[in-house]
Enzyme design. Sequence first.
Site, PDB file in Angstrom:
ATOM      1  N   LEU A 138       0.860  -1.172   0.000  1.00  0.00           N
ATOM      2  CA  LEU A 138       0.000   0.000   0.000  1.00  0.00           C
ATOM      3  C   LEU A 138       0.903   1.230   0.000  1.00  0.00           C
ATOM      4  O   LEU A 138       1.988   1.217   0.581  1.00  0.00           O
ATOM      5  CB  LEU A 138      -0.898   0.032   1.246  1.00  0.00           C
ATOM      6  CG  LEU A 138      -1.964  -1.060   1.379  1.00  0.00           C
ATOM      7  CD1 LEU A 138      -2.695  -0.927   2.715  1.00  0.00           C
ATOM      8  CD2 LEU A 138      -2.965  -0.998   0.229  1.00  0.00           C
ATOM      9  N   ASP A 139       0.442   2.297  -0.644  1.00  0.00           N
ATOM     10  CA  ASP A 139       1.207   3.541  -0.623  1.00  0.00           C
ATOM     11  C   ASP A 139       1.344   4.043   0.812  1.00  0.00           C
ATOM     12  O   ASP A 139       0.530   3.720   1.681  1.00  0.00           O
ATOM     13  CB  ASP A 139       0.507   4.607  -1.465  1.00  0.00           C
ATOM     14  CG  ASP A 139       0.436   4.237  -2.938  1.00  0.00           C
ATOM     15  OD1 ASP A 139       1.288   3.446  -3.383  1.00  0.00           O
ATOM     16  OD2 ASP A 139      -0.482   4.730  -3.621  1.00  0.00           O
ATOM     17  N   LYS A 140       2.355   4.851   1.047  1.00  0.00           N
ATOM     18  CA  LYS A 140       2.624   5.381   2.387  1.00  0.00           C
ATOM     19  C   LYS A 140       1.378   5.999   3.018  1.00  0.00           C
ATOM     20  O   LYS A 140       1.072   5.745   4.187  1.00  0.00           O
ATOM     21  CB  LYS A 140       3.736   6.430   2.305  1.00  0.00           C
ATOM     22  CG  LYS A 140       4.019   7.148   3.615  1.00  0.00           C
ATOM     23  CD  LYS A 140       5.066   8.232   3.439  1.00  0.00           C
ATOM     24  CE  LYS A 140       5.287   9.011   4.727  1.00  0.00           C
ATOM     25  NZ  LYS A 140       6.288  10.098   4.565  1.00  0.00           N
ATOM     26  N   ARG A 238      -5.385   5.589  -7.765  1.00  0.00           N
ATOM     27  CA  ARG A 238      -5.155   7.029  -7.863  1.00  0.00           C
ATOM     28  C   ARG A 238      -5.014   7.462  -9.328  1.00  0.00           C
ATOM     29  O   ARG A 238      -5.576   8.481  -9.751  1.00  0.00           O
ATOM     30  CB  ARG A 238      -3.920   7.406  -7.061  1.00  0.00           C
ATOM     31  CG  ARG A 238      -4.050   7.094  -5.570  1.00  0.00           C
ATOM     32  CD  ARG A 238      -2.709   7.082  -4.862  1.00  0.00           C
ATOM     33  NE  ARG A 238      -2.060   8.389  -4.922  1.00  0.00           N
ATOM     34  CZ  ARG A 238      -0.815   8.597  -4.533  1.00  0.00           C
ATOM     35  NH1 ARG A 238      -0.068   7.594  -4.083  1.00  0.00           N
ATOM     36  NH2 ARG A 238      -0.294   9.808  -4.604  1.00  0.00           N
TER      37      ARG A 238
END
Length: 325
Positions: A138-140, A238
């Site tokens: 997962l992205d930060k 995104r």
Amino acid sequence: MAEQISLSAEVPFELGGKRLDQILAQLFPDYSRSRIKTWILDDMVQINGETLNIPREKLMGGEQVKIEAQIEEQREYEAQNIPLNIVYEDDDILVVNKPVGLVVHPGAGNPDGTLLNALLYRYPEIKNVPRAGIVHRLDKDTSGLMVVAKTIPAQTYLVANLQARVNFTREYEAICIGTMTGGGMVDEPISRHPTKRTHMAVVLDGKPAVTHFRVAEKYRAHTRLRLRLETGRTHQIRVHMAHLGHSLIGDLVYSGRPRPPKKATTELSDVLKTFKRQALHAVMLTLEHPITGEIMSWDAPIPDDMVKLTLALREDTKLNPQKDF
């Protein structure tokens, strides 16, 4: 030091006619197909005493297979006492609810303080599993559910299911800019942005990427979505939502700073101004257990910042029934 691997087997006649890489993947399921393919190409596989380095070569059955290979020792990362929200755990896997701000794997700009460092501290033996058992990322600044494998067989199985899109489902909650009329699917390839190397983009010759979405709730100038990934490209949700013209609230990379709609309530204006990350949360994870075969599912509650944002959007919509943007 590298770990020495010695494997041998006889090819069952029922596998006759299949490719070498396919046969080896079935004979030695503890190792990923990509690793096996590398061994073949690096002249580490012998068939009946002779080196065979063509992964697509078909065998007849009855051949003697021998593999003499090495697994390079992983880079040593520091074990760090970082709190983890463990949702589920057994001898083979664990599921964590990752908070906003936690990077998954060390990299440029983030040499430590990551989920991987936390896993090494809590489970020292996980250092023997590639990437400390991390199956997907997962992205930060995306929160939510991730599965981690504690053993090589568990990781190999989960990665295979993820790549084959079988018994591995990830669903997300997101809030995007603009009012969407209905759900749908985005089937657009993704790759590195041609000029902005830290960005991803829809690119004609990129890797296949498919995102399914449905409208969960409409607001005056925003929409809450439920999304399901069919593939797992970097920044996929995104990028796909930005491609549709509906970037996620708080996504500074793909949409810029969130701006309140006209006549927005003071509460909504304040929440939007202080919302510092993309409004994206991995809310549900379903998978087939790599050892027991049981289908398992977990849900993660919506984090407080997204709950606060949702309440402000509802109140703004109620007080401004007309879509005055």
